[in-house]
Design a protein around this motif. Structure first.
Motif, mmCIF file in Angstrom:
data_model
loop_
_atom_site.group_PDB
_atom_site.id
_atom_site.type_symbol
_atom_site.label_atom_id
_atom_site.label_comp_id
_atom_site.label_asym_id
_atom_site.label_seq_id
_atom_site.Cartn_x
_atom_site.Cartn_y
_atom_site.Cartn_z
ATOM 1 N N LEU A 1 0.859 -1.184 0.000
ATOM 2 C CA LEU A 1 0.000 0.000 0.000
ATOM 3 C C LEU A 1 0.892 1.231 0.000
ATOM 4 N N CYS A 2 0.506 2.243 -0.795
ATOM 5 C CA CYS A 2 1.390 3.394 -0.953
ATOM 6 C C CYS A 2 1.300 4.340 0.249
ATOM 7 N N THR A 3 2.423 4.465 0.921
ATOM 8 C CA THR A 3 2.543 5.418 2.035
ATOM 9 C C THR A 3 3.843 6.201 1.867
ATOM 10 N N GLN A 4 4.243 6.399 0.596
ATOM 11 C CA GLN A 4 5.580 6.947 0.393
ATOM 12 C C GLN A 4 5.674 8.457 0.524
ATOM 13 N N CYS A 5 4.562 9.127 0.724
ATOM 14 C CA CYS A 5 4.626 10.567 0.993
ATOM 15 C C CYS A 5 3.755 10.886 2.204
ATOM 16 N N ALA B 1 0.120 9.546 2.948
ATOM 17 C CA ALA B 1 -0.054 8.171 3.447
ATOM 18 C C ALA B 1 -1.421 7.596 3.094
ATOM 19 N N CYS B 2 -1.751 7.584 1.802
ATOM 20 C CA CYS B 2 -3.079 7.169 1.344
ATOM 21 C C CYS B 2 -3.377 5.700 1.621
ATOM 22 N N ALA B 3 -2.338 4.862 1.662
ATOM 23 C CA ALA B 3 -2.509 3.418 1.854
ATOM 24 C C ALA B 3 -3.418 2.809 0.795
ATOM 25 N N VAL B 4 -3.190 3.179 -0.467
ATOM 26 C CA VAL B 4 -3.913 2.565 -1.582
ATOM 27 C C VAL B 4 -2.976 1.590 -2.291
ATOM 28 N N SER B 5 -3.586 0.647 -2.997
ATOM 29 C CA SER B 5 -2.797 -0.332 -3.747
ATOM 30 C C SER B 5 -2.672 0.153 -5.191
ATOM 31 N N TYR C 1 -4.149 10.320 -3.447
ATOM 32 C CA TYR C 1 -4.319 11.776 -3.560
ATOM 33 C C TYR C 1 -3.609 12.334 -4.794
ATOM 34 N N CYS C 2 -2.431 11.812 -5.077
ATOM 35 C CA CYS C 2 -1.620 12.342 -6.188
ATOM 36 C C CYS C 2 -2.135 11.912 -7.549
ATOM 37 N N GLY C 3 -2.933 10.852 -7.588
ATOM 38 C CA GLY C 3 -3.448 10.353 -8.856
ATOM 39 C C GLY C 3 -2.458 9.515 -9.645
ATOM 40 N N THR D 1 8.048 12.956 -6.404
ATOM 41 C CA THR D 1 7.656 12.407 -5.096
ATOM 42 C C THR D 1 6.766 11.161 -5.180
ATOM 43 N N PRO D 2 5.718 11.151 -6.016
ATOM 44 C CA PRO D 2 4.876 9.937 -6.029
ATOM 45 C C PRO D 2 5.583 8.700 -6.564
ATOM 46 N N TYR D 3 6.767 8.889 -7.141
ATOM 47 C CA TYR D 3 7.497 7.767 -7.746
ATOM 48 C C TYR D 3 8.855 7.550 -7.069
#
Ligand code: SF4
Length: 297
Positions: free
Chosen positions: A5-9, A12-16, A24-26, A107-109
């Motif tokens: 789950l993505c929490t890299q910024c 911390a959306c915790a989406v897959s 949030y970033c899309g 940032t999202p990557y």
């Protein structure tokens, strides 16, 4: 098997993202790129005479209401590329003779970039610039240690209420200061080569916004108090363009910055002892925003 789950910024959306969810970033799971080309309009220590090899990523975890790259930060214009294709793009830019590889809104990557930067590091042979909003996770920045030569973060606001209104991020001031501390831990001083090009270090950008000169002045005082004025260069920007904010409910954003506003912030920066870059009044023009419709990769 579960997917990460993505929490890299800090959102911390915790989406897959691997299974198609967007946070949030899309940003999707793969790299979404809008432009990869030489860019002549960064600070002189970044653009030099041959330009900076900018790679604009689509999707943004901050999404300021006045963003001049709205088409890609909010609109997600771009094309998905694989890690292998991105690697080829970085090497192609290097072969074109640019001074550095400039990762714009990475940032999202950030975590996906780690293996790529590790693979190409030696072959690139030019500095890697991490050009971001400053809204970063310290844990993610730590993974980039040794792979980023120059950090180029924004430092936008000191007032949490302003950060909430314009960027939906009331924690921006504390997060950006923590991020800057980590960037300075990794790159504690600026090193320029004989041609004045930044090889290592941190260059902080601050865009003075119309109606917010007092927050800018308070921010500069807070930066000087926390970090001193010698560890990084400061780029004081006056390129705010209201064309990108006509839709917002904030009247201050519907007008241009005045010379009085910019110069009062500039006087503070000088009095505090910052060194770096300023911008002329004619920089406030949409012509400095690159086209994201031109085919560049
Ligand atoms: S990178 Fe995007 S999806 Fe991941 S936590 Fe940040 S905003 Fe959310």
């Amino acid at each position: 098997m579960s997917t990460p789950l993505c929490t890299q910024c800090p959102r911390a959306c915790a989406v897959s993202r691997e299974t198609g969810e967007r946070g949030y970033c899309g940003a999707p799971a793969q790299f979404l790129l809008a432009r990869a080309a030489r860019h002549p309009f960064e600070e002189p220590c970044i653009s030099g005479t041959r330009g900076s090899g900018t790679v604009f990523f689509s999707g943004c975890n901050l999404r300021c209401v006045y963003c001049q790259n709205r088409e890609i930060s909010h609109g997600l214009l771009g094309r998905e590329v694989s890690a292998e294709e991105l690697e080829e793009i970085l090497l192609r830019l290097r072969d074109e003779g640019v001074h550095n590889i400039n990762l714009v809104t990475p940032t999202p990557y950030a975590r996906q970039l780690v293996p790529i930067l590790t693979r190409v590091e030696e072959r690139l042979g030019i500095p890697v610039v991490y050009n971001s909003s400053g809204y970063e996770s310290v844990e993610t920045l730590r993974r980039l240690e040794g792979l980023v030569d120059v950090y180029l973060p924004d430092c936008k606001y000191l007032d949490p209420a302003l950060a909430l209104s314009y960027s939906d991020a009331p924690d921006y001031p504390s997060v950006a200061f923590a991020s800057l501390a980590e960037m300075l831990r990794q790159q504690p001083s600026c090193r320029l080569d004989g041609d004045g090009l930044l090889q290592n270090g941190v260059l902080v950008r601050h865009l003075v916004l119309p109606g917010q000169r007092k927050d800018s002045i308070a921010l500069l005082h807070a930066l000087a108090e926390r970090f001193g004025t010698d560890a990084f260069l400061l780029s004081l920007m006056r390129q705010y363009t209201p064309e990108f904010a006509k839709h917002t409910p904030y009247p201050d954003l519907h007008r241009r910055l005045t010379s009085f506003e910019y110069e009062s912030v500039l006087r503070t920066a000088s009095a505090l002892g910052f060194s770096g870059y300023t911008q002329d009044a004619d920089s406030a023009s949409a012509v400095y925003t690159p086209s994201f419709h031109e085919k560049t990769f």
